[in-house]
Write a protein that holds these residues in place. Structure first.
Motif, PDB file in Angstrom:
ATOM      1  N   GLU A 128       0.814  -1.224   0.000  1.00 38.32           N
ATOM      2  CA  GLU A 128       0.000   0.000   0.000  1.00 38.32           C
ATOM      3  C   GLU A 128       0.844   1.269   0.000  1.00 38.32           C
ATOM      4  OE1 GLU A 128      -0.194  -2.383   2.537  1.00 38.32           O
ATOM      5  OE2 GLU A 128      -1.832  -3.483   1.621  1.00 38.32           O
ATOM      6  N   ASP A 129       2.158   1.125   0.117  1.00 38.03           N
ATOM      7  CA  ASP A 129       3.047   2.276   0.258  1.00 38.03           C
ATOM      8  C   ASP A 129       3.814   2.539  -1.036  1.00 38.03           C
ATOM      9  OD1 ASP A 129       2.551   2.707   3.095  1.00 38.03           O
ATOM     10  OD2 ASP A 129       3.666   0.844   3.425  1.00 38.03           O
ATOM     11  N   VAL A 130       3.428   3.579  -1.744  1.00 38.36           N
ATOM     12  CA  VAL A 130       4.162   3.987  -2.945  1.00 38.36           C
ATOM     13  C   VAL A 130       5.320   4.853  -2.456  1.00 38.36           C
ATOM     14  CG1 VAL A 130       4.014   5.181  -5.165  1.00 38.36           C
ATOM     15  CG2 VAL A 130       2.050   3.861  -4.318  1.00 38.36           C
ATOM     16  N   HIS A 131       6.503   4.558  -2.956  1.00 32.89           N
ATOM     17  CA  HIS A 131       7.694   5.203  -2.405  1.00 32.89           C
ATOM     18  C   HIS A 131       8.773   5.408  -3.460  1.00 32.89           C
ATOM     19  CE1 HIS A 131       8.200   0.837  -2.117  1.00 32.89           C
ATOM     20  NE2 HIS A 131       9.500   1.049  -2.265  1.00 32.89           N
ATOM     21  N   ALA A 132       9.650   6.331  -3.179  1.00 33.95           N
ATOM     22  CA  ALA A 132      10.868   6.563  -3.958  1.00 33.95           C
ATOM     23  C   ALA A 132      11.972   6.806  -2.943  1.00 33.95           C
ATOM     24  CB  ALA A 132      10.713   7.761  -4.889  1.00 33.95           C
ATOM     25  N   ALA A 133      13.146   6.260  -3.223  1.00 33.89           N
ATOM     26  CA  ALA A 133      14.239   6.319  -2.248  1.00 33.89           C
ATOM     27  C   ALA A 133      15.497   6.889  -2.896  1.00 33.89           C
ATOM     28  CB  ALA A 133      14.496   4.920  -1.702  1.00 33.89           C
ATOM     29  N   MET A 134      16.597   6.782  -2.165  1.00 37.45           N
ATOM     30  CA  MET A 134      17.921   7.226  -2.627  1.00 37.45           C
ATOM     31  C   MET A 134      17.976   8.727  -2.877  1.00 37.45           C
ATOM     32  SD  MET A 134      19.974   4.606  -2.504  1.00 37.45           S
ATOM     33  CE  MET A 134      21.406   5.057  -3.475  1.00 37.45           C
ATOM     34  N   ILE A 135      17.180   9.495  -2.122  1.00 33.85           N
ATOM     35  CA  ILE A 135      17.225  10.946  -2.229  1.00 33.85           C
ATOM     36  C   ILE A 135      18.237  11.441  -1.202  1.00 33.85           C
ATOM     37  CG2 ILE A 135      15.916  13.085  -2.020  1.00 33.85           C
ATOM     38  CD1 ILE A 135      13.355  11.357  -2.577  1.00 33.85           C
ATOM     39  N   GLY A 136      19.204  12.174  -1.672  1.00 27.48           N
ATOM     40  CA  GLY A 136      20.204  12.704  -0.762  1.00 27.48           C
ATOM     41  C   GLY A 136      21.447  13.121  -1.504  1.00 27.48           C
ATOM     42  N   GLU A 137      22.466  13.509  -0.740  1.00 29.11           N
ATOM     43  CA  GLU A 137      23.730  13.946  -1.318  1.00 29.11           C
ATOM     44  C   GLU A 137      24.824  12.971  -0.915  1.00 29.11           C
ATOM     45  OE1 GLU A 137      24.468  17.975  -0.198  1.00 29.11           O
ATOM     46  OE2 GLU A 137      22.602  18.689  -1.081  1.00 29.11           O
ATOM     47  N   GLY A 138      25.768  12.761  -1.802  1.00 31.55           N
ATOM     48  CA  GLY A 138      26.877  11.870  -1.509  1.00 31.55           C
ATOM     49  C   GLY A 138      26.476  10.417  -1.621  1.00 31.55           C
TER      50      GLY A 138
END
Length: 149
Positions: A128-138
């Motif tokens: 039920e959880d739509v998600h996107a990851a790997m957001i960040g710096e470095g």
């Protein structure tokens, strides 16, 4: 979705038989020394080790996704890592069809919120959880357990 620290993982063992196996693996191994790749841990339990450069929110949400056959346990090893999230029932703009081989369905919808995981924190993401990851710096290093439903 559940967000918590590894020290509290035992609270979630009863949700699925493989949750205990996943967190036992975490407790018995030095995750910082794992190389990138995909590994079978037990029947219905895979481990994916991801090491990569963080990306912008705009770039990451191009991969706004959910899964039909697996629960994700995503654990930050080296971060911080930001996630985008929205409940599936509010996603109205599919981005292609369901890919059964990869167990992924993408959406064009905008996230409702963003949250950040610090090292030794985890998120449990259900179908039920739509998600996107790997957001960040470095460099971001994380592990993802794929728990078969």
């Amino acid at each position: 979705m559940i967000i918590d620290s590894l020290q509290n993982a035992t609270k979630y063992y009863a949700l699925h038989p493989n949750f205990k196996k996943a967190f036992d693996y975490v407790n018995q191994n030095d995750l910082s020394k794992l190389e990138a790749g995909t590994f079978d841990i037990a029947a219905g339990l895979k481990l994916i080790v991801i090491i990569g450069e963080g990306s912008s929110r705009e770039e990451s949400i191009k991969g706004f996704e959910c899964h039909d056959q697996n629960i994700d346990i995503q654990i930050s090893i080296k971060g911080p890592e930001t996630f985008a999230w929205k409940p599936r029932e509010k996603c109205l703009n599919p981005n292609g069809g369901y890919n059964d081989e990869r167990d992924v369905r993408f959406f064009h919808d905008a996230p409702d919120m963003f949250f950040e995981l610090q090292e030794k924190q985890f998120a449990i993401l259900f179908p039920e959880d739509v998600h996107a990851a790997m957001i960040g710096e470095g460099v971001i290093k994380k592990v993802v357990f794929k728990v078969k439903i």
